[in-house]
Write a protein that holds these residues in place. Structure first.
Motif, PDB file in Angstrom:
ATOM      1  N   SER A  43       0.852  -1.189   0.000  1.00 38.28           N
ATOM      2  CA  SER A  43       0.000   0.000   0.000  1.00 38.28           C
ATOM      3  C   SER A  43       0.888   1.239   0.000  1.00 38.28           C
ATOM      4  CB  SER A  43      -0.928   0.011   1.216  1.00 38.28           C
ATOM      5  OG  SER A  43      -0.200   0.222   2.402  1.00 38.28           O
ATOM      6  N   HIS A  44       0.284   2.362  -0.282  1.00 37.13           N
ATOM      7  CA  HIS A  44       1.038   3.622  -0.350  1.00 37.13           C
ATOM      8  C   HIS A  44       0.067   4.765  -0.093  1.00 37.13           C
ATOM      9  CE1 HIS A  44       3.495   6.909  -2.091  1.00 37.13           C
ATOM     10  NE2 HIS A  44       4.515   6.132  -1.796  1.00 37.13           N
ATOM     11  N   ASP A  45       0.578   5.858   0.461  1.00 37.81           N
ATOM     12  CA  ASP A  45      -0.266   7.017   0.723  1.00 37.81           C
ATOM     13  C   ASP A  45      -0.802   7.640  -0.565  1.00 37.81           C
ATOM     14  OD1 ASP A  45       0.357   6.682   3.387  1.00 37.81           O
ATOM     15  OD2 ASP A  45       2.017   8.108   3.336  1.00 37.81           O
ATOM     16  N   LYS A  46      -0.049   7.504  -1.657  1.00 37.61           N
ATOM     17  CA  LYS A  46      -0.420   8.161  -2.909  1.00 37.61           C
ATOM     18  C   LYS A  46      -0.743   7.177  -4.027  1.00 37.61           C
ATOM     19  CE  LYS A  46       2.466  11.308  -4.216  1.00 37.61           C
ATOM     20  NZ  LYS A  46       3.661  11.937  -4.829  1.00 37.61           N
ATOM     21  N   TYR A  47       0.089   6.161  -4.220  1.00 36.24           N
ATOM     22  CA  TYR A  47      -0.052   5.245  -5.336  1.00 36.24           C
ATOM     23  C   TYR A  47      -0.921   4.045  -4.979  1.00 36.24           C
ATOM     24  CZ  TYR A  47       4.285   7.762  -6.400  1.00 36.24           C
ATOM     25  OH  TYR A  47       5.236   8.724  -6.582  1.00 36.24           O
ATOM     26  N   GLY A  48      -1.649   3.535  -5.971  1.00 36.94           N
ATOM     27  CA  GLY A  48      -2.443   2.338  -5.772  1.00 36.94           C
ATOM     28  C   GLY A  48      -1.680   1.093  -6.199  1.00 36.94           C
ATOM     29  N   PHE A  49      -2.095  -0.058  -5.680  1.00 36.29           N
ATOM     30  CA  PHE A  49      -1.533  -1.362  -6.045  1.00 36.29           C
ATOM     31  C   PHE A  49      -2.693  -2.332  -6.261  1.00 36.29           C
ATOM     32  CE2 PHE A  49       1.633   0.802  -3.537  1.00 36.29           C
ATOM     33  CZ  PHE A  49       2.830   0.528  -4.189  1.00 36.29           C
ATOM     34  N   ASN A  50      -2.660  -3.048  -7.375  1.00 35.68           N
ATOM     35  CA  ASN A  50      -3.771  -3.951  -7.681  1.00 35.68           C
ATOM     36  C   ASN A  50      -3.288  -5.047  -8.630  1.00 35.68           C
ATOM     37  OD1 ASN A  50      -6.343  -4.990  -7.609  1.00 35.68           O
ATOM     38  ND2 ASN A  50      -7.342  -3.143  -8.365  1.00 35.68           N
ATOM     39  N   ARG A  65       8.319 -14.193  -7.681  1.00 33.10           N
ATOM     40  CA  ARG A  65       7.968 -12.792  -7.890  1.00 33.10           C
ATOM     41  C   ARG A  65       6.461 -12.616  -7.739  1.00 33.10           C
ATOM     42  NH1 ARG A  65      11.273 -10.939 -13.399  1.00 33.10           N
ATOM     43  NH2 ARG A  65      13.382 -11.023 -12.505  1.00 33.10           N
ATOM     44  N   LEU A  66       6.079 -11.477  -7.179  1.00 30.46           N
ATOM     45  CA  LEU A  66       4.684 -11.073  -7.157  1.00 30.46           C
ATOM     46  C   LEU A  66       4.545  -9.858  -8.059  1.00 30.46           C
ATOM     47  CD1 LEU A  66       1.806 -11.354  -5.962  1.00 30.46           C
ATOM     48  CD2 LEU A  66       2.510  -9.662  -4.243  1.00 30.46           C
ATOM     49  N   TYR A  67       3.811 -10.018  -9.147  1.00 25.96           N
ATOM     50  CA  TYR A  67       3.557  -8.926 -10.090  1.00 25.96           C
ATOM     51  C   TYR A  67       2.288  -8.184  -9.692  1.00 25.96           C
ATOM     52  CZ  TYR A  67       7.204 -10.479 -13.298  1.00 25.96           C
ATOM     53  OH  TYR A  67       8.410 -10.792 -13.852  1.00 25.96           O
ATOM     54  N   PHE A  68       2.200  -6.921 -10.114  1.00 25.23           N
ATOM     55  CA  PHE A  68       1.023  -6.106  -9.811  1.00 25.23           C
ATOM     56  C   PHE A  68       1.065  -4.869 -10.702  1.00 25.23           C
ATOM     57  CE2 PHE A  68       4.506  -5.217  -6.909  1.00 25.23           C
ATOM     58  CZ  PHE A  68       4.656  -3.841  -7.010  1.00 25.23           C
ATOM     59  N   ILE A  69      -0.008  -4.080 -10.660  1.00 24.19           N
ATOM     60  CA  ILE A  69      -0.013  -2.807 -11.368  1.00 24.19           C
ATOM     61  C   ILE A  69      -0.016  -1.666 -10.364  1.00 24.19           C
ATOM     62  CG2 ILE A  69      -1.194  -3.785 -13.359  1.00 24.19           C
ATOM     63  CD1 ILE A  69      -3.730  -2.242 -12.433  1.00 24.19           C
ATOM     64  N   SER A  70       0.549  -0.535 -10.777  1.00 17.99           N
ATOM     65  CA  SER A  70       0.591   0.637  -9.914  1.00 17.99           C
ATOM     66  C   SER A  70       0.809   1.887 -10.750  1.00 17.99           C
ATOM     67  CB  SER A  70       1.727   0.509  -8.883  1.00 17.99           C
ATOM     68  OG  SER A  70       1.790   1.669  -8.058  1.00 17.99           O
ATOM     69  N   GLU A  71       0.318   3.030 -10.208  1.00 22.10           N
ATOM     70  CA  GLU A  71       0.605   4.330 -10.861  1.00 22.10           C
ATOM     71  C   GLU A  71       1.893   4.938 -10.326  1.00 22.10           C
ATOM     72  OE1 GLU A  71      -1.908   4.005  -8.471  1.00 22.10           O
ATOM     73  OE2 GLU A  71      -3.714   5.044  -9.171  1.00 22.10           O
ATOM     74  N   ARG A  72       2.676   4.129  -9.647  1.00 23.90           N
ATOM     75  CA  ARG A  72       3.937   4.580  -9.059  1.00 23.90           C
ATOM     76  C   ARG A  72       4.870   5.116 -10.139  1.00 23.90           C
ATOM     77  NH1 ARG A  72       9.147   2.551  -7.546  1.00 23.90           N
ATOM     78  NH2 ARG A  72       9.643   2.875  -5.337  1.00 23.90           N
ATOM     79  N   THR A  73       5.601   6.182  -9.823  1.00 26.91           N
ATOM     80  CA  THR A  73       6.624   6.684 -10.724  1.00 26.91           C
ATOM     81  C   THR A  73       7.885   5.835 -10.581  1.00 26.91           C
ATOM     82  OG1 THR A  73       7.388   8.216  -9.026  1.00 26.91           O
ATOM     83  CG2 THR A  73       5.770   9.046 -10.605  1.00 26.91           C
ATOM     84  N   LEU A  74       8.772   5.932 -11.538  1.00 25.71           N
ATOM     85  CA  LEU A  74       9.987   5.116 -11.499  1.00 25.71           C
ATOM     86  C   LEU A  74      10.820   5.385 -10.249  1.00 25.71           C
ATOM     87  CD1 LEU A  74      11.126   5.205 -15.246  1.00 25.71           C
ATOM     88  CD2 LEU A  74      10.138   3.275 -13.984  1.00 25.71           C
ATOM     89  N   ASP A  75      10.851   6.639  -9.801  1.00 27.95           N
ATOM     90  CA  ASP A  75      11.640   6.956  -8.609  1.00 27.95           C
ATOM     91  C   ASP A  75      10.821   6.848  -7.327  1.00 27.95           C
ATOM     92  OD1 ASP A  75      10.031   9.207  -8.689  1.00 27.95           O
ATOM     93  OD2 ASP A  75      11.658  10.623  -9.059  1.00 27.95           O
ATOM     94  N   MET A  85       8.561   8.838  -6.215  1.00 26.21           N
ATOM     95  CA  MET A  85       8.453  10.106  -5.502  1.00 26.21           C
ATOM     96  C   MET A  85       7.464  11.080  -6.128  1.00 26.21           C
ATOM     97  SD  MET A  85      12.486  10.772  -4.615  1.00 26.21           S
ATOM     98  CE  MET A  85      12.127  12.294  -3.758  1.00 26.21           C
ATOM     99  N   GLY A  86       7.276  11.029  -7.439  1.00 21.96           N
ATOM    100  CA  GLY A  86       6.467  12.039  -8.110  1.00 21.96           C
ATOM    101  C   GLY A  86       4.977  11.783  -8.009  1.00 21.96           C
ATOM    102  N   ALA A  87       4.216  12.618  -8.751  1.00 26.77           N
ATOM    103  CA  ALA A  87       2.767  12.470  -8.801  1.00 26.77           C
ATOM    104  C   ALA A  87       2.401  11.188  -9.534  1.00 26.77           C
ATOM    105  CB  ALA A  87       2.153  13.679  -9.497  1.00 26.77           C
ATOM    106  N   LYS A  88       1.169  10.725  -9.352  1.00 25.13           N
ATOM    107  CA  LYS A  88       0.715   9.521 -10.036  1.00 25.13           C
ATOM    108  C   LYS A  88       0.946   9.627 -11.535  1.00 25.13           C
ATOM    109  CE  LYS A  88      -3.143   8.251  -6.991  1.00 25.13           C
ATOM    110  NZ  LYS A  88      -4.617   8.034  -6.977  1.00 25.13           N
ATOM    111  N   GLN A  89       1.304   8.502 -12.149  1.00 20.14           N
ATOM    112  CA  GLN A  89       1.416   8.453 -13.595  1.00 20.14           C
ATOM    113  C   GLN A  89       0.437   7.399 -14.106  1.00 20.14           C
ATOM    114  OE1 GLN A  89       5.432   7.198 -14.561  1.00 20.14           O
ATOM    115  NE2 GLN A  89       4.947   5.069 -14.121  1.00 20.14           N
ATOM    116  N   ASN A 100      -1.534   3.048 -20.178  1.00 18.47           N
ATOM    117  CA  ASN A 100      -1.845   2.117 -19.097  1.00 18.47           C
ATOM    118  C   ASN A 100      -1.629   0.659 -19.474  1.00 18.47           C
ATOM    119  OD1 ASN A 100      -2.997   3.893 -16.920  1.00 18.47           O
ATOM    120  ND2 ASN A 100      -4.391   4.448 -18.591  1.00 18.47           N
ATOM    121  N   GLU A 101      -0.995  -0.077 -18.585  1.00 14.67           N
ATOM    122  CA  GLU A 101      -0.892  -1.530 -18.693  1.00 14.67           C
ATOM    123  C   GLU A 101      -1.632  -2.143 -17.501  1.00 14.67           C
ATOM    124  OE1 GLU A 101       1.271  -0.034 -21.616  1.00 14.67           O
ATOM    125  OE2 GLU A 101       1.923   0.409 -19.568  1.00 14.67           O
ATOM    126  N   TYR A 102      -2.477  -3.128 -17.797  1.00 11.19           N
ATOM    127  CA  TYR A 102      -3.322  -3.735 -16.763  1.00 11.19           C
ATOM    128  C   TYR A 102      -3.144  -5.245 -16.709  1.00 11.19           C
ATOM    129  CZ  TYR A 102      -6.351   0.422 -16.145  1.00 11.19           C
ATOM    130  OH  TYR A 102      -6.847   1.663 -15.858  1.00 11.19           O
TER     131      TYR A 102
END
Length: 303
Positions: free
Chosen positions: A96-103, A113-123, A125-129, A158-160
């Motif tokens: 989980s994350h305060d800003k980014y989602g995980f699903n 490995r556990l794969y998932f999707i997220s709007e996380r930035t590569l670093d 730190m930034g805003a949702k992508q 988007n990749e889902y």
């Protein structure tokens, strides 16, 4: 912003799961009574709750570890439960994350490995992508930090959803724009893994992809069939599950709607078939359902 990767011990503290010791079948699948060919809500009150929306889900090979996605007022996280000493743990949040989602959790074929999707930035730190496909890797008794699946999988759109063949080919969906595809509807792609590296993803043919929405794909590990979510004019609801079978020449049969036993006026999505081939899981009306895979055999005979 805070990233929670709730690390748990995979094999060090769970010899029942990780050894060849026989596991009582009645304890598998959260001790739920197996379904018939009529779909039932999975683990009502424990996993599928009226107060939350549950989405993608996956069991490990032994059906003793369960990962699933939850949407709470627009914030998505991944939860986990495991069978330890003949008792299932209370589901807990592991990503989980305060800003980014995980699903859309899904295990790699070797389950390291556990794969998932997220709007996380590569670093991180930034805003949702846009949504990308990520994974965390087993490091002894802990998870690694999230790792992006790379440019042969992800794009600036988007990749889902994620699923794998036994040989490691990843199936997923994307609404990326390519030289071959100018529209932005979601289509289904496949990327082979060669020496541990994902190759350039290719789109599936027109027996699967149309000018409409196709996403949330599950591929049988032997690649004999695929199930996916689509929105088509003949559909029964906001999104239906379709199935296609592999021909002897390697092509896919024209996809067909899985019918009224599965699809409703609501949105059906997030398909998954258990590793033992017995049960088909999916999401409908914001709950996880399961049904005997005999329903897939019936569709195969009718095609």
């Amino acid at each position: 912003m805070r990233l929670l990767i709730n690390c748990f011990l995979w094999c060090l503290l769970t010899p029942l799961i990780c050894s060849s010791q026989k596991i009582d079948d009645r304890l598998k699948y959260l001790e739920q009574k197996p379904p018939s060919v009529n779909p039932e809500i999975f683990a009502p009150g424990l996993i599928s709750k009226n107060t939350e929306s549950e989405f993608g889900s996956v069991f490990n090979t032994e059906a003793t570890q369960f990962f699933y996605g939850v949407d709470i007022n627009g914030r998505t996280e991944i939860r986990y439960s495991e069978l330890i000493e003949n008792k299932w743990s209370k589901p807990r949040t592991i990503l989980s994350h305060d800003k980014y989602g995980f699903n859309d959790p899904f295990l790699s074929p070797d389950e390291n490995r556990l794969y998932f999707i997220s709007e996380r930035t590569l670093d991180g730190m930034g805003a949702k992508q846009d949504h990308d496909i990520w994974y965390v890797e087993k490091k002894g008794s802990e998870w690694s930090e999230p790792i992006n699946a790379g440019p042969n999988i992800n794009s600036n759109r988007n990749e889902y959803y994620i699923s794998f063949t036994a040989t490691g080919t990843m199936y997923f969906s994307s609404n990326k724009i390519t030289a071959e595809k100018k529209q932005s509807d979601f289509d289904i792609y496949a990327s082979k893994s060669i020496n541990g590296e994902f190759q350039k993803a290719i789109t599936l043919g027109d027996s699967i992809n149309t000018s409409n929405y196709e996403a949330d794909v599950f591929v049988d590990p032997k690649e004999t069939y695929i199930i996916f979510c689509a929105r088509r004019p003949e559909g029964l609801g906001r999104g239906d599950l379709y199935i296609s079978f592999k021909n002897t020449d390697g092509t896919w049969t024209k996809s067909i709607n899985m019918g009224e036993k599965i699809n409703t006026k609501n949105h059906e999505l997030c398909p998954f078939v258990s590793k033992d081939g017995k049960y088909f899981f999916y999401t409908s009306n914001q709950d996880i359902y399961w049904v005997s895979t005999k329903i897939i055999d019936e569709l195969r005979k009718s095609k």
